[in-house]
Write an enzyme that holds these catalytic residues in place. Structure first.
Site, PDB file in Angstrom:
ATOM      1  N   ASN A  39      88.143  54.741  97.657  1.00 18.30           N
ATOM      2  CA  ASN A  39      89.328  55.383  98.216  1.00 18.30           C
ATOM      3  C   ASN A  39      90.340  54.316  98.598  1.00 18.30           C
ATOM      4  O   ASN A  39      89.979  53.171  98.870  1.00 18.30           O
ATOM      5  CB  ASN A  39      88.928  56.169  99.467  1.00 18.30           C
ATOM      6  CG  ASN A  39      89.996  57.148  99.879  1.00 18.30           C
ATOM      7  OD1 ASN A  39      90.294  58.076  99.141  1.00 18.30           O
ATOM      8  ND2 ASN A  39      90.586  56.927 101.042  1.00 18.30           N
ATOM      9  N   ARG A  40      91.604  54.703  98.640  1.00 20.66           N
ATOM     10  CA  ARG A  40      92.636  53.726  99.023  1.00 20.66           C
ATOM     11  C   ARG A  40      92.382  53.226 100.442  1.00 20.66           C
ATOM     12  O   ARG A  40      92.370  52.026 100.693  1.00 20.66           O
ATOM     13  CB  ARG A  40      94.025  54.383  98.929  1.00 20.66           C
ATOM     14  CG  ARG A  40      95.151  53.478  99.315  1.00 20.66           C
ATOM     15  CD  ARG A  40      96.509  54.154  99.118  1.00 20.66           C
ATOM     16  NE  ARG A  40      97.583  53.232  99.428  1.00 20.66           N
ATOM     17  CZ  ARG A  40      98.122  53.086 100.626  1.00 20.66           C
ATOM     18  NH1 ARG A  40      97.671  53.800 101.647  1.00 20.66           N
ATOM     19  NH2 ARG A  40      99.090  52.202 100.833  1.00 20.66           N
ATOM     20  N   ASN A 136      96.734  67.433  89.747  1.00 23.18           N
ATOM     21  CA  ASN A 136      97.622  68.454  89.179  1.00 23.18           C
ATOM     22  C   ASN A 136      98.870  67.762  88.647  1.00 23.18           C
ATOM     23  O   ASN A 136      99.951  67.882  89.210  1.00 23.18           O
ATOM     24  CB  ASN A 136      98.041  69.447  90.272  1.00 23.18           C
ATOM     25  CG  ASN A 136      97.095  70.619  90.355  1.00 23.18           C
ATOM     26  OD1 ASN A 136      96.385  70.934  89.403  1.00 23.18           O
ATOM     27  ND2 ASN A 136      97.072  71.264  91.496  1.00 23.18           N
ATOM     28  N   SER A 162      90.112  73.191  88.573  1.00 21.23           N
ATOM     29  CA  SER A 162      90.433  74.278  89.496  1.00 21.23           C
ATOM     30  C   SER A 162      89.197  74.735  90.244  1.00 21.23           C
ATOM     31  O   SER A 162      88.101  74.759  89.687  1.00 21.23           O
ATOM     32  CB  SER A 162      91.017  75.457  88.723  1.00 21.23           C
ATOM     33  OG  SER A 162      91.233  76.541  89.608  1.00 21.23           O
ATOM     34  N   GLY A 163      89.425  75.104  91.496  1.00 18.84           N
ATOM     35  CA  GLY A 163      88.319  75.689  92.269  1.00 18.84           C
ATOM     36  C   GLY A 163      88.241  75.187  93.690  1.00 18.84           C
ATOM     37  O   GLY A 163      87.341  75.572  94.436  1.00 18.84           O
ATOM     38  N   HIS A 218      97.628  78.201  84.521  1.00 18.88           N
ATOM     39  CA  HIS A 218      96.641  78.785  85.447  1.00 18.88           C
ATOM     40  C   HIS A 218      97.276  78.973  86.825  1.00 18.88           C
ATOM     41  O   HIS A 218      97.177  80.036  87.441  1.00 18.88           O
ATOM     42  CB  HIS A 218      95.418  77.855  85.525  1.00 18.88           C
ATOM     43  CG  HIS A 218      94.487  78.144  86.667  1.00 18.88           C
ATOM     44  ND1 HIS A 218      94.776  77.807  87.974  1.00 18.88           N
ATOM     45  CD2 HIS A 218      93.282  78.762  86.708  1.00 18.88           C
ATOM     46  CE1 HIS A 218      93.784  78.189  88.760  1.00 18.88           C
ATOM     47  NE2 HIS A 218      92.868  78.775  88.010  1.00 18.88           N
ATOM     48  N   GLU A 222      98.101  82.226  89.050  1.00 27.05           N
ATOM     49  CA  GLU A 222      97.589  82.249  90.434  1.00 27.05           C
ATOM     50  C   GLU A 222      98.706  82.693  91.397  1.00 27.05           C
ATOM     51  O   GLU A 222      98.502  83.568  92.242  1.00 27.05           O
ATOM     52  CB  GLU A 222      97.093  80.841  90.761  1.00 27.05           C
ATOM     53  CG  GLU A 222      96.656  80.567  92.178  1.00 27.05           C
ATOM     54  CD  GLU A 222      96.300  79.069  92.344  1.00 27.05           C
ATOM     55  OE1 GLU A 222      95.390  78.583  91.648  1.00 27.05           O
ATOM     56  OE2 GLU A 222      96.945  78.394  93.169  1.00 27.05           O
ATOM     57  N   TYR A 223      99.892  82.118  91.240  1.00 23.96           N
ATOM     58  CA  TYR A 223     101.026  82.479  92.109  1.00 23.96           C
ATOM     59  C   TYR A 223     101.335  83.981  91.986  1.00 23.96           C
ATOM     60  O   TYR A 223     101.567  84.667  92.975  1.00 23.96           O
ATOM     61  CB  TYR A 223     102.283  81.696  91.708  1.00 23.96           C
ATOM     62  CG  TYR A 223     102.474  80.365  92.400  1.00 23.96           C
ATOM     63  CD1 TYR A 223     101.485  79.401  92.368  1.00 23.96           C
ATOM     64  CD2 TYR A 223     103.661  80.067  93.067  1.00 23.96           C
ATOM     65  CE1 TYR A 223     101.677  78.166  92.980  1.00 23.96           C
ATOM     66  CE2 TYR A 223     103.855  78.836  93.684  1.00 23.96           C
ATOM     67  CZ  TYR A 223     102.864  77.889  93.633  1.00 23.96           C
ATOM     68  OH  TYR A 223     103.058  76.668  94.238  1.00 23.96           O
ATOM     69  N   LYS A 293     103.019  73.288  96.421  1.00 20.64           N
ATOM     70  CA  LYS A 293     103.021  71.883  96.023  1.00 20.64           C
ATOM     71  C   LYS A 293     103.683  71.651  94.680  1.00 20.64           C
ATOM     72  O   LYS A 293     103.703  70.549  94.192  1.00 20.64           O
ATOM     73  CB  LYS A 293     101.589  71.349  96.017  1.00 20.64           C
ATOM     74  CG  LYS A 293     100.963  71.341  97.387  1.00 20.64           C
ATOM     75  CD  LYS A 293      99.830  70.346  97.464  1.00 20.64           C
ATOM     76  CE  LYS A 293      98.992  70.531  98.705  1.00 20.64           C
ATOM     77  NZ  LYS A 293      97.900  71.501  98.505  1.00 20.64           N
ATOM     78  N   ARG A 320     107.947  82.954  97.670  1.00 19.11           N
ATOM     79  CA  ARG A 320     107.457  81.867  98.537  1.00 19.11           C
ATOM     80  C   ARG A 320     108.630  81.081  99.096  1.00 19.11           C
ATOM     81  O   ARG A 320     108.641  80.687 100.261  1.00 19.11           O
ATOM     82  CB  ARG A 320     106.562  80.902  97.748  1.00 19.11           C
ATOM     83  CG  ARG A 320     105.148  81.337  97.719  1.00 19.11           C
ATOM     84  CD  ARG A 320     104.232  80.156  97.518  1.00 19.11           C
ATOM     85  NE  ARG A 320     103.039  80.611  96.812  1.00 19.11           N
ATOM     86  CZ  ARG A 320     102.005  79.840  96.534  1.00 19.11           C
ATOM     87  NH1 ARG A 320     101.992  78.573  96.877  1.00 19.11           N
ATOM     88  NH2 ARG A 320     100.963  80.327  95.897  1.00 19.11           N
ATOM     89  N   HIS A 496     132.217  84.237  71.442  1.00 17.89           N
ATOM     90  CA  HIS A 496     130.950  83.644  71.000  1.00 17.89           C
ATOM     91  C   HIS A 496     130.416  84.288  69.729  1.00 17.89           C
ATOM     92  O   HIS A 496     129.463  83.778  69.142  1.00 17.89           O
ATOM     93  CB  HIS A 496     129.910  83.766  72.121  1.00 17.89           C
ATOM     94  CG  HIS A 496     130.274  82.960  73.330  1.00 17.89           C
ATOM     95  ND1 HIS A 496     130.245  81.585  73.334  1.00 17.89           N
ATOM     96  CD2 HIS A 496     130.711  83.324  74.558  1.00 17.89           C
ATOM     97  CE1 HIS A 496     130.626  81.137  74.530  1.00 17.89           C
ATOM     98  NE2 HIS A 496     130.923  82.175  75.283  1.00 17.89           N
TER      99      HIS A 496
HETATM  100  C1  6PG Z   1      93.187  75.356  91.955  1.00 15.49           C
HETATM  101  C2  6PG Z   1      94.441  75.449  92.762  1.00 15.49           C
HETATM  102  C3  6PG Z   1      94.792  74.104  93.309  1.00 15.49           C
HETATM  103  C4  6PG Z   1      95.798  74.169  94.426  1.00 15.49           C
HETATM  104  C5  6PG Z   1      97.205  73.956  93.948  1.00 15.49           C
HETATM  105  C6  6PG Z   1      98.188  75.024  94.241  1.00 15.49           C
HETATM  106  O1  6PG Z   1      93.262  75.753  90.803  1.00 15.49           O
HETATM  107  O2  6PG Z   1      92.172  74.897  92.487  1.00 15.49           O
HETATM  108  O3  6PG Z   1      95.491  75.928  91.992  1.00 15.49           O
HETATM  109  O4  6PG Z   1      95.147  73.280  92.257  1.00 15.49           O
HETATM  110  O5  6PG Z   1      95.637  75.254  95.214  1.00 15.49           O
HETATM  111  O6  6PG Z   1      97.546  72.760  94.509  1.00 15.49           O
HETATM  112  O7  6PG Z   1      98.807  74.771  95.400  1.00 15.49           O
HETATM  113  P1  6PG Z   1     100.182  75.331  95.884  1.00 15.49           P
HETATM  114  O8  6PG Z   1      99.957  76.765  96.231  1.00 15.49           O
HETATM  115  O9  6PG Z   1     100.435  74.489  97.080  1.00 15.49           O
HETATM  116  O10 6PG Z   1     101.193  75.142  94.828  1.00 15.49           O
END
Ligand code: 6PG
Length: 514
Positions: A39-40, A136, A162-163, A218, A222-223, A293, A320, A496
């Site tokens: 780790n850093r 990511n 993911s997970g 993906h 998810e969003y 993010k 969001r 146009h």
């Molecule tokens: C996953 C998630 C993971 C994380 C993202 C999304 O697949 O495990 O997508 O990558 O939750 O960072 O985060 P945000 O909701 O902050 O964009």
């Protein structure tokens, strides 16, 4: 500083000891691989070294203060370095901490005043090492890095993982892209660590940025699904005057049926949670402001660049963003009025809940439909066409299969999606697959879907993702859209030109009436 228990050759260096990184180490070690954690911030490595020393996997896990030391103990050839730099701000782009780590040199922090330079990974690793970026990362960054590693004759994998922390420990979904040569060297290890549902939830996704592209899609899905579930909970609570615990059994029933999946499952759980401090429902004490993010934004941007409609995903992103303006929304709520909420009889409540379920299902199908369409379009994009420059081939049925386990969007409906692409690899939109079209075309389902959206709108309840999904369905299934008027308007103010329905060619113009 005794963070090392290195003895001999290791299969993998895992750089980045966030919760996910640590758990990924445990997962690889449990599967028989020898892993070095680095780790850093060195104190983090020390803490991890102490913890892991007490665990059954201790004999397969080493720790090192810096990558310099770790690389000396890496198997050669055939070893790998997996960088799991904690999702940071911004998620690494452009080009951020991973580029320093890989190409220009990183740092080891011993204390606030003792920060030492560490050479770039490309200078440290033994020949034949595969470098894996498991953050990511933006597909564009991954493509650039693929080129840089190839120029150096080095093997590189850019992979989506993911997970969350639980997935990293028990088995995530892994979406690796890069050269097939690099995958051949590390595929077995990644597949062993992945979730297992109808085989490993990890497969070689494709060349270059394919893995990170698929992970982005993906996250866009998810969003969309997260927003649709949240809007449904919010509207049901408002219209029926239900506490979250009353929504819990409704969600639980849906989760047991065709809506079933991880996001539905955790949303059900959340509705049943109580805040230990106040005794109130957990959801009632959580601020209504959601962060992000960046991956949902990237998916939308990529879709816009490629010219693929993703309204559910984009609406979820915008909802969001709107949520982040909390003080402005509170101020506006004092000046801008909605309407009084409709009341529902006991009978109507059941119908309403059924309609909400159907609309949510429609939104979930729409979110997957948009994601899969985006992936097909990326494959077909000519270099640089419409901003797209994607250089990979994807097997969409395989992507549906690996998304069945470990990842955040794992859900029952991925089975029929997989079958649909097995039967018709070029399927334009999953809504056209009989499994989905039969549900969506059912008159009762449609009535419910429309009634629920209308009810949300009539009552002034936010329906960003749910509403966008119904609009998506209606726009997609409309043979003649109002774009004739758009063409005419563009020609009227900007000459146009337009196309006609009865002649070939593009350069037709309106003839202004005398
Ligand atoms: C996953 C998630 C993971 C994380 C993202 C999304 O697949 O495990 O997508 O990558 O939750 O960072 O985060 P945000 O909701 O902050 O964009």
């Amino acid at each position: 500083m005794a963070v090392t228990n290195l003895d001999g050759e290791y299969d993998l260096i895992l750089y980045g000891l966030g919760v996910m990184g640590e758990n990924f180490i445990r997962n690889f070690a449990r599967n028989g691989y020898r892993v070095i954690g680095v780790n850093r911030t060195v104190s983090v490595t020390e803490r991890f070294a102490q913890e892991v020393a007490e665990e059954p996997i201790a004999d397969r896990v080493g720790t090192a203060e810096t990558l310099v030391e770790a690389c000396k103990h890496l198997k050669s050839p055939g070893g790998a370095v997996l960088a799991m730099v904690k999702a940071n701000d911004p998620v690494n782009e452009p080009w951020g901490p991973n580029d320093q780590l890989f190409f220009s040199g990183s740092q080891a922090k011993y204390s606030d005043t003792d920060v030492r330079d560490v050479p770039a990974l490309v200078e440290l690793v033994p020949e034949g090492t595969v470098i894996i970026d498991a953050a990511n990362s933006h597909p564009r960054s991954t493509k650039k890095r693929c080129g840089e590693f190839a120029e150096r004759g080095m093997l590189f994998i850019g992979t989506g993982v993911s997970g969350g922390s639980e997935g990293a420990l028990k088995g995530p979904c892994i979406m690796p892209g890069g050269t097939s040569e690099a995958y051949d060297a590390v595929g077995e290890m990644l597949e062993a660590a992945a979730a297992q549902v109808d085989g490993p939830c990890c497969t070689y996704i494709g060349d270059n940025e394919a893995g990170h592209f698929v992970k982005n899609v993906h996250n866009g899905i998810e969003y969309g699904i997260m927003a649709a579930i949240s809007e449904t909970y919010h509207a049901l609570a408002a219209l029926l005057d239900y506490a979250p615990e009353q929504i819990h059994p409704i969600f639980a029933e849906w989760n047991a049926g065709r809506h079933g999946g991880y996001l539905m499952e955790i949303s059900t759980e959340i509705c049943g949670m109580t805040d230990a401090e106040t005794g109130k429902p957990m959801l009632d004490v959580i601020l209504d402001r959601a962060g992000q993010k960046g991956t949902g934004k990237w998916t939308s941007q990529i879709a816009f660049d490629l010219g693929v409609p993703v309204p559910t995903i984009a609406a979820a992103l915008q909802a969001r963003i709107m949520s982040s303006f909390k003080p402005a929304r509170v101020a506006a709520s004092e000046k801008l009025q909605g309407v009084a909420l409709d009341g529902f009889s006991a009978d109507a409540k059941d119908r309403l809940i059924e309609a909400a379920g159907d609309a949510l299902y429609g939104a979930m199908v729409a979110a997957y439909a948009q994601g899969f369409w985006l992936m097909s379009e990326a494959m077909d994009a000519e270099p640089a066409e419409n901003g797209g420059d994607y250089d990979f081939t994807l097997e969409l049925d395989e992507i549906a299969r690996i998304w069945k386990g470990g990842c955040i969007i794992r859900a029952k409906m991925l089975d029929p999606i997989r079958e649909a692409f097995q039967q018709e690899p070029d399927l334009h939109n999953i809504m056209l697959a009989p499994h989905f079209s039969e549900v969506i075309n059912d008159a009762g389902f449609q009535k419910n879907w429309r009634w629920w959206v209308r009810t949300m709108v009539e009552n002034g309840l936010p329906a960003d993702a749910i509403g966008a999904s119904l609009n998506y369905f209606d726009t997609y299934r409309t043979g003649r859209l109002p774009a004739n008027m758009i063409q005419a308007q563009r020609d009227r103010f900007g000459e146009h030109g337009f196309e006609r329905v009865d002649k070939e060619g593009k350069g037709f113009h309106l003839t202004p009436a005398d």
